[in-house]
Design a protein around this motif. Structure first.
Motif, PDB file in Angstrom:
ATOM      1  N   GLY A 106      57.074  89.870 -70.592  1.00  0.00           N
ATOM      2  CA  GLY A 106      56.430  91.082 -70.086  1.00  0.00           C
ATOM      3  C   GLY A 106      57.432  92.165 -69.787  1.00  0.00           C
ATOM      4  N   GLY A 107      58.575  91.777 -69.241  1.00  0.00           N
ATOM      5  CA  GLY A 107      59.634  92.741 -68.965  1.00  0.00           C
ATOM      6  C   GLY A 107      60.156  93.389 -70.224  1.00  0.00           C
ATOM      7  N   MET A 108      60.285  92.601 -71.267  1.00  0.00           N
ATOM      8  CA  MET A 108      60.755  93.161 -72.532  1.00  0.00           C
ATOM      9  C   MET A 108      59.733  94.145 -73.092  1.00  0.00           C
ATOM     10  SD  MET A 108      62.675  90.011 -74.417  1.00  0.00           S
ATOM     11  CE  MET A 108      62.958  90.985 -75.866  1.00  0.00           C
ATOM     12  N   VAL A 109      58.457  93.820 -72.988  1.00  0.00           N
ATOM     13  CA  VAL A 109      57.426  94.719 -73.490  1.00  0.00           C
ATOM     14  C   VAL A 109      57.456  96.036 -72.724  1.00  0.00           C
ATOM     15  CG1 VAL A 109      54.923  95.073 -73.617  1.00  0.00           C
ATOM     16  CG2 VAL A 109      55.919  92.915 -74.372  1.00  0.00           C
ATOM     17  N   ILE A 157      61.905 102.517 -73.590  1.00  0.00           N
ATOM     18  CA  ILE A 157      62.999 102.980 -74.459  1.00  0.00           C
ATOM     19  C   ILE A 157      62.436 103.724 -75.672  1.00  0.00           C
ATOM     20  CG2 ILE A 157      64.811 102.201 -76.043  1.00  0.00           C
ATOM     21  CD1 ILE A 157      65.430  99.990 -73.973  1.00  0.00           C
ATOM     22  N   LEU A 158      61.402 103.168 -76.294  1.00  0.00           N
ATOM     23  CA  LEU A 158      60.807 103.813 -77.469  1.00  0.00           C
ATOM     24  C   LEU A 158      60.159 105.146 -77.106  1.00  0.00           C
ATOM     25  CD1 LEU A 158      59.265 100.719 -79.274  1.00  0.00           C
ATOM     26  CD2 LEU A 158      61.336 101.977 -79.879  1.00  0.00           C
ATOM     27  N   ALA A 159      59.502 105.206 -75.952  1.00  0.00           N
ATOM     28  CA  ALA A 159      58.896 106.466 -75.512  1.00  0.00           C
ATOM     29  C   ALA A 159      59.971 107.518 -75.247  1.00  0.00           C
ATOM     30  CB  ALA A 159      58.055 106.232 -74.257  1.00  0.00           C
ATOM     31  N   ARG A 218      69.937 110.229 -73.046  1.00  0.00           N
ATOM     32  CA  ARG A 218      69.332 109.989 -71.738  1.00  0.00           C
ATOM     33  C   ARG A 218      69.486 108.503 -71.413  1.00  0.00           C
ATOM     34  NH1 ARG A 218      63.702 112.468 -70.944  1.00  0.00           N
ATOM     35  NH2 ARG A 218      64.954 114.270 -70.399  1.00  0.00           N
ATOM     36  N   VAL A 219      69.729 108.213 -70.152  1.00  0.00           N
ATOM     37  CA  VAL A 219      69.837 106.823 -69.692  1.00  0.00           C
ATOM     38  C   VAL A 219      68.480 106.386 -69.160  1.00  0.00           C
ATOM     39  CG1 VAL A 219      70.931 105.281 -68.035  1.00  0.00           C
ATOM     40  CG2 VAL A 219      72.279 107.055 -69.163  1.00  0.00           C
ATOM     41  N   VAL A 220      68.009 105.231 -69.635  1.00  0.00           N
ATOM     42  CA  VAL A 220      66.734 104.675 -69.199  1.00  0.00           C
ATOM     43  C   VAL A 220      67.026 103.472 -68.306  1.00  0.00           C
ATOM     44  CG1 VAL A 220      64.556 103.640 -69.942  1.00  0.00           C
ATOM     45  CG2 VAL A 220      65.642 105.391 -71.353  1.00  0.00           C
ATOM     46  N   ASN A 221      66.567 103.530 -67.069  1.00  0.00           N
ATOM     47  CA  ASN A 221      66.745 102.398 -66.150  1.00  0.00           C
ATOM     48  C   ASN A 221      65.691 101.346 -66.440  1.00  0.00           C
ATOM     49  OD1 ASN A 221      68.915 103.545 -64.725  1.00  0.00           O
ATOM     50  ND2 ASN A 221      67.499 104.802 -63.560  1.00  0.00           N
ATOM     51  N   VAL A 256      70.191  93.450 -66.883  1.00  0.00           N
ATOM     52  CA  VAL A 256      70.225  94.557 -67.829  1.00  0.00           C
ATOM     53  C   VAL A 256      69.774  95.802 -67.062  1.00  0.00           C
ATOM     54  CG1 VAL A 256      69.400  95.434 -70.045  1.00  0.00           C
ATOM     55  CG2 VAL A 256      69.603  92.970 -69.688  1.00  0.00           C
ATOM     56  N   PRO A 257      70.713  96.500 -66.393  1.00  0.00           N
ATOM     57  CA  PRO A 257      70.312  97.583 -65.490  1.00  0.00           C
ATOM     58  C   PRO A 257      69.811  98.840 -66.199  1.00  0.00           C
ATOM     59  CG  PRO A 257      72.697  97.427 -65.593  1.00  0.00           C
ATOM     60  CD  PRO A 257      72.159  96.271 -66.390  1.00  0.00           C
ATOM     61  N   SER A 258      70.387  99.186 -67.355  1.00  0.00           N
ATOM     62  CA  SER A 258      69.978 100.414 -68.029  1.00  0.00           C
ATOM     63  C   SER A 258      70.400 100.385 -69.492  1.00  0.00           C
ATOM     64  CB  SER A 258      70.596 101.637 -67.344  1.00  0.00           C
ATOM     65  OG  SER A 258      72.003 101.578 -67.450  1.00  0.00           O
ATOM     66  N   ARG A 259      69.815 101.296 -70.252  1.00  0.00           N
ATOM     67  CA  ARG A 259      70.176 101.475 -71.658  1.00  0.00           C
ATOM     68  C   ARG A 259      70.318 102.957 -71.918  1.00  0.00           C
ATOM     69  NH1 ARG A 259      71.864  97.504 -74.697  1.00  0.00           N
ATOM     70  NH2 ARG A 259      71.034  98.563 -76.491  1.00  0.00           N
TER      71      ARG A 259
END
Length: 140
Positions: A36-39, A45-47, A112-115, A124-127
């Motif tokens: 669920g977290g990955m979804v 990230i995709l948005a 942009r950094v996504v938390n 995995v804090p951010s991407r």
């Protein structure tokens, strides 16, 4: 050989091995939480990538409007005005980015950094999401 008997008595509470079931349930729930977290986080990230793509194209189109040399038959983007116009769009939308003007093309790279919300719990804090778009001036 006299008969041997094998005891098939169950414990007084009627359960065979209660620890195995609870361990299985905990493992199953952790797996579902991770999925669920990955979804959720990959969706974010995709948005963000789609949003950044729209912003980069908008900045590029704005910068590409600063065309010079139309009457001489050699249209090109004015590097200072085009770069400034594209950078102003990024600044207005509060997005970090880089603008490069090269003759008839303007390239905009935005980041942009996504938390991570769920995946942050497992380390995995951010991407960081980066999108690069190029807009070209065409003559007809």
């Amino acid at each position: 050989m006299e008969g041997r008997s094998v005891s098939t008595r169950r414990p007084a509470n009627g359960r065979c091995d209660p620890g195995v079931v609870s361990g299985f349930v905990v493992s199953l729930l952790l797996g579902l939480l991770l999925a669920g977290g990955m979804v959720v986080d990959v969706g974010r990230i995709l948005a963000t990538r789609e949003q950044l793509s729209v912003i980069a194209l908008r900045a590029g189109r704005t910068g590409a409007q600063e065309v010079v040399g139309i009457h001489s038959g050699a249209p090109r983007i004015d590097p200072q005005r085009g770069g400034r116009a594209a950078s102003e769009v990024l600044r207005t939308l509060d997005v970090e980015g880089h603008v490069a003007v090269d003759g008839r093309a303007i390239t905009v790279a935005v980041t942009r950094v996504v938390n991570m919300t769920i995946l942050g719990l497992i380390g995995v804090p951010s991407r960081s999401v980066t999108v690069v778009r190029t807009v070209e001036v065409v003559s007809q």
